[in-house]
Write an enzyme that holds these catalytic residues in place. Structure first.
Site, PDB file in Angstrom:
ATOM      1  N   CYS A  64      13.188  -4.537  -2.181  1.00  0.00           N
ATOM      2  CA  CYS A  64      12.645  -4.714  -3.242  1.00  0.00           C
ATOM      3  C   CYS A  64      13.078  -3.892  -4.207  1.00  0.00           C
ATOM      4  O   CYS A  64      13.493  -2.719  -4.460  1.00  0.00           O
ATOM      5  CB  CYS A  64      10.912  -3.111  -2.916  1.00  0.00           C
ATOM      6  SG  CYS A  64       9.911  -3.427  -4.885  1.00  0.00           S
TER       7      CYS A  64
ATOM      8  N   CYS B 234      10.383   3.338  -6.418  1.00  0.00           N
ATOM      9  CA  CYS B 234       9.528   3.889  -6.068  1.00  0.00           C
ATOM     10  C   CYS B 234      10.357   5.104  -4.638  1.00  0.00           C
ATOM     11  O   CYS B 234      10.348   5.301  -3.436  1.00  0.00           O
ATOM     12  CB  CYS B 234       9.262   3.227  -4.832  1.00  0.00           C
ATOM     13  SG  CYS B 234       8.034   2.086  -6.229  1.00  0.00           S
TER      14      CYS B 234
ATOM     15  N   CYS C 201       9.686   5.548  -1.001  1.00  0.00           N
ATOM     16  CA  CYS C 201       8.728   3.766  -0.077  1.00  0.00           C
ATOM     17  C   CYS C 201      10.205   3.676   0.410  1.00  0.00           C
ATOM     18  O   CYS C 201      11.545   2.950  -0.067  1.00  0.00           O
ATOM     19  CB  CYS C 201       8.762   2.745  -0.623  1.00  0.00           C
ATOM     20  SG  CYS C 201       8.615   0.982   0.130  1.00  0.00           S
TER      21      CYS C 201
ATOM     22  N   CYS D 208      -4.991  -6.799   5.951  1.00  0.00           N
ATOM     23  CA  CYS D 208      -4.434  -6.551   4.682  1.00  0.00           C
ATOM     24  C   CYS D 208      -2.727  -6.725   4.738  1.00  0.00           C
ATOM     25  O   CYS D 208      -1.617  -6.381   5.725  1.00  0.00           O
ATOM     26  CB  CYS D 208      -4.623  -4.542   3.670  1.00  0.00           C
ATOM     27  SG  CYS D 208      -2.970  -4.701   2.936  1.00  0.00           S
TER      28      CYS D 208
ATOM     29  N   CYS E 205      -7.218  -8.605   2.173  1.00  0.00           N
ATOM     30  CA  CYS E 205      -6.686  -7.643   1.711  1.00  0.00           C
ATOM     31  C   CYS E 205      -5.267  -7.993   1.428  1.00  0.00           C
ATOM     32  O   CYS E 205      -5.073  -8.608   2.241  1.00  0.00           O
ATOM     33  CB  CYS E 205      -6.901  -6.002   1.986  1.00  0.00           C
ATOM     34  SG  CYS E 205      -6.110  -4.779   0.371  1.00  0.00           S
TER      35      CYS E 205
ATOM     36  N   CYS F  92      -8.512  -1.795  -4.424  1.00  0.00           N
ATOM     37  CA  CYS F  92      -8.289  -0.812  -3.399  1.00  0.00           C
ATOM     38  C   CYS F  92      -7.286   0.194  -3.842  1.00  0.00           C
ATOM     39  O   CYS F  92      -5.971  -0.765  -4.570  1.00  0.00           O
ATOM     40  CB  CYS F  92      -8.042  -1.154  -1.632  1.00  0.00           C
ATOM     41  SG  CYS F  92      -7.103   0.112  -0.635  1.00  0.00           S
TER      42      CYS F  92
ATOM     43  N   ARG G 103      -9.927   6.246   2.406  1.00  0.00           N
ATOM     44  CA  ARG G 103      -9.079   5.664   3.968  1.00  0.00           C
ATOM     45  C   ARG G 103      -8.229   6.859   4.200  1.00  0.00           C
ATOM     46  O   ARG G 103      -7.137   7.138   3.305  1.00  0.00           O
ATOM     47  CB  ARG G 103      -8.069   4.982   3.529  1.00  0.00           C
ATOM     48  CG  ARG G 103      -7.875   4.146   5.407  1.00  0.00           C
ATOM     49  CD  ARG G 103      -7.374   2.681   4.621  1.00  0.00           C
ATOM     50  NE  ARG G 103      -8.751   1.883   4.688  1.00  0.00           N
ATOM     51  CZ  ARG G 103      -8.477   0.056   3.100  1.00  0.00           C
ATOM     52  NH1 ARG G 103      -7.654   0.622   2.853  1.00  0.00           N
ATOM     53  NH2 ARG G 103      -9.361   0.322   3.257  1.00  0.00           N
TER      54      ARG G 103
HETATM   55  N1  SAM Z   1       5.353  -3.316  -3.237  1.00  0.00           N
HETATM   56  C1  SAM Z   1       3.912  -2.891  -3.855  1.00  0.00           C
HETATM   57  C2  SAM Z   1       3.152  -2.096  -4.310  1.00  0.00           C
HETATM   58  O1  SAM Z   1       4.182  -1.108  -4.797  1.00  0.00           O
HETATM   59  O2  SAM Z   1       2.807  -2.133  -4.866  1.00  0.00           O
HETATM   60  C3  SAM Z   1       3.299  -3.109  -2.595  1.00  0.00           C
HETATM   61  C4  SAM Z   1       3.396  -2.569  -1.205  1.00  0.00           C
HETATM   62  S1  SAM Z   1       3.410  -0.635  -1.125  1.00  0.00           S
HETATM   63  C5  SAM Z   1       4.767  -0.384   0.071  1.00  0.00           C
HETATM   64  C6  SAM Z   1       1.446  -0.061  -0.984  1.00  0.00           C
HETATM   65  C7  SAM Z   1       1.536   1.603  -0.795  1.00  0.00           C
HETATM   66  O3  SAM Z   1       2.239   1.883   0.093  1.00  0.00           O
HETATM   67  C8  SAM Z   1       2.067   1.835  -1.930  1.00  0.00           C
HETATM   68  O4  SAM Z   1       1.772   2.192  -3.161  1.00  0.00           O
HETATM   69  C9  SAM Z   1       2.298   3.965  -1.368  1.00  0.00           C
HETATM   70  O5  SAM Z   1       1.217   3.831  -1.628  1.00  0.00           O
HETATM   71  C10 SAM Z   1       2.721   3.550  -0.741  1.00  0.00           C
HETATM   72  N2  SAM Z   1       3.495   4.051   0.428  1.00  0.00           N
HETATM   73  C11 SAM Z   1       5.188   3.033   0.787  1.00  0.00           C
HETATM   74  N3  SAM Z   1       5.905   4.312   0.970  1.00  0.00           N
HETATM   75  C12 SAM Z   1       4.838   4.940   1.521  1.00  0.00           C
HETATM   76  C13 SAM Z   1       5.407   6.334   2.378  1.00  0.00           C
HETATM   77  N4  SAM Z   1       6.958   6.695   2.858  1.00  0.00           N
HETATM   78  N5  SAM Z   1       4.901   7.060   2.243  1.00  0.00           N
HETATM   79  C14 SAM Z   1       3.504   7.209   1.889  1.00  0.00           C
HETATM   80  N6  SAM Z   1       2.474   5.849   1.733  1.00  0.00           N
HETATM   81  C15 SAM Z   1       3.500   5.007   1.038  1.00  0.00           C
HETATM   82  C1  DTB Z   2      -1.309   2.257   1.344  1.00  0.00           C
HETATM   83  O1  DTB Z   2      -2.578   3.446   0.591  1.00  0.00           O
HETATM   84  N1  DTB Z   2      -1.062   2.406   2.694  1.00  0.00           N
HETATM   85  C2  DTB Z   2      -0.277   1.459   3.097  1.00  0.00           C
HETATM   86  C3  DTB Z   2      -1.206   0.006   2.401  1.00  0.00           C
HETATM   87  N2  DTB Z   2      -2.155   1.048   1.265  1.00  0.00           N
HETATM   88  C4  DTB Z   2      -0.037  -0.814   1.964  1.00  0.00           C
HETATM   89  C5  DTB Z   2       0.800   1.430   2.888  1.00  0.00           C
HETATM   90  C6  DTB Z   2       1.649   3.129   4.091  1.00  0.00           C
HETATM   91  C7  DTB Z   2       3.041   2.033   3.701  1.00  0.00           C
HETATM   92  C8  DTB Z   2       3.908   3.480   4.866  1.00  0.00           C
HETATM   93  C9  DTB Z   2       4.652   3.355   5.050  1.00  0.00           C
HETATM   94  C10 DTB Z   2       5.274   2.386   5.414  1.00  0.00           C
HETATM   95  O2  DTB Z   2       5.190   1.828   6.690  1.00  0.00           O
HETATM   96  O3  DTB Z   2       6.344   1.316   4.808  1.00  0.00           O
HETATM   97 FE1  SF4 Z   3       8.100  -1.745  -3.640  1.00  0.00          FE
HETATM   98 FE2  SF4 Z   3       7.916  -0.057  -1.986  1.00  0.00          FE
HETATM   99 FE3  SF4 Z   3       7.497   0.755  -4.486  1.00  0.00          FE
HETATM  100 FE4  SF4 Z   3       5.712  -1.395  -3.620  1.00  0.00          FE
HETATM  101  S1  SF4 Z   3       6.068   0.693  -2.891  1.00  0.00           S
HETATM  102  S2  SF4 Z   3       6.924  -1.416  -5.489  1.00  0.00           S
HETATM  103  S3  SF4 Z   3       7.295  -2.223  -1.679  1.00  0.00           S
HETATM  104  S4  SF4 Z   3       9.412  -0.167  -3.464  1.00  0.00           S
END
Ligand code: SAM
Ligand code: DTB
Ligand code: SF4
Length: 329
Positions: free
Chosen positions: A53, A57, A60, A97, A129, A189, A261
């Protein structure tokens, strides 16, 4: 019943900072006024496009800016998605989702593929979703017309703390996408993550922003950071259950009809801790041994937990009825 969209920051802070047992009691009472506390909405996640990506973030594992064990993969095929969705349905999930590691949706073949996935999963009778990053109004309409039920787009933290966590987009970008989703008539959501190094005031401000949106998000995920090796937040301490409880309970009191959630972080939580979160008003979980890329309790563990706590999975589309009531603001 009256839903409030005019909470003040001080009111939210007063709720969040109550003695924790009083807070749980109040949230549990509100939960019982509006919902059946034995019902839990069960949603399964699937990463349909993993890694690589362009966003940075800092929590992530899928960001191309960080060196983690998650690499960039090709998008899944429709067939694989359908198989995973059917298994999730058999295991009691009513919501599915699909997540993509994208900054934003582009009008290309990949998006057409996602639209087909939405159609396919919708035909199984599940609430579909997606979480695909930023979205235009036209793209939201296409998703809605393909049968999408809800769109996930988290605010993640407060506006003030946002630039400490992500610099490749702004808070306003996030709010704009939420506005497009809402105006299209899709369910929203949106929630956040705790454990990013934010202050209590950042948490309170995020909840204040969510609850003062023109309509409460129908679901509000509360994630505990999963600290992944190779991300800038790899050394963050695990969040305390009391912090999760305060977030969930405050969200429950402020947005009584929403699904709150208990999201990422359950893998590290014993059943006793999760039980406190349900008591504080959590009404939904992500099920299945993987979230998007990180581990989560498997379905058998959750079945045991549901039995032990006297919980049962909520039927699909039950939220629809609640939404009708929720429009009277
Ligand atoms: N790329 C899209 C976005 O960021 O909107 C969708 C996928 S992103 C992985 C969805 C959500 O996963 C993020 O907004 C964040 O709240 C959650 N997330 C990602 N990494 C995480 C982590 N290490 N621990 C907890 N939540 C995480
Ligand atoms: C949300 O709030 N949490 C989910 C879903 N929406 C998309 C994602 C959590 C991701 C946790 C880190 C991972 O598994 O990559
Ligand atoms: Fe990309 Fe992860 Fe950020 Fe979603 S949360 S925009 S997958 S870096």
């Amino acid at each position: 019943m009256n839903l409030r969209h005019d909470w003040t920051h001080d009111e939210v802070a007063a709720i969040y900072n109550k003695p924790v047992l009083e807070l749980i009691y109040e949230a549990a009472s509100v939960h019982r006024q509006y919902n059946d506390p034995t019902e839990v909405q069960v949603s399964t996640l699937l990463s349909i496009k993993t890694g690589g990506c362009p966003e940075n973030c800092s929590y992530c594992p899928q960001s191309a800016h960080h060196n983690t064990s998650v690499g960039a993969e090709k998008m899944l095929e429709l067939e694989e998605v359908m198989t995973k969705a059917s298994i999730a349905k058999q295991n009691g999930s009513t919501r599915f989702c699909m997540g993509a590691a994208w900054r934003n949706v582009k009008d290309n073949k990949q998006f057409d593929k996602v639209l087909n996935m939405v159609k396919g999963v919708n035909s199984l009778g599940m609430e579909v979703c997606c979480t695909l990053g930023m979205l235009s109004k036209e793209q939201a309409i296409k998703l809605r017309d393909a049968g999408l039920h809800a769109y996930n787009h988290n605010l993640d933290t407060s506006e003030g703390h946002y630039s400490e966590i992500i610099t490749t987009r702004t808070y306003q970008d996030r709010l704009d996408t939420l506005d497009h989703v809402r105006k299209t008539g899709l369910n929203v959501c949106s929630g956040g993550i705790i454990g990013l190094g934010e202050s209590n005031d950042d948490r309170i401000t995020m909840l204040y922003t969510l609850s003062n949106l023109p309509k409460h998000p129908e679901s509000v995920p509360v994630n505990a950071l999963v600290a992944v090796e190779g991300t800038p937040l790899e050394d963050q301490e695990r969040v305390s259950v009391w912090d999760m409880v305060r977030m969930i309970a405050t969200a429950r009191i402020m947005m009584p009809q929403s699904q709150i959630r208990l999201s990422a972080g359950r893998q590290e939580m014993p059943i006793t801790e999760q039980a406190l979160c349900f008591m504080a008003g959590a009404s939904s979980i992500f099920a299945g041994e993987k979230l998007l890329t990180t581990p989560n309790p498997d379905v058998n563990q959750d079945k045991m937990m549901f039995e032990l706590l006297g919980l049962h999975p909520m039927a699909a589309f039950k939220g629809k009825k609640q939404e009708m009531a929720a429009t009277e603001f």
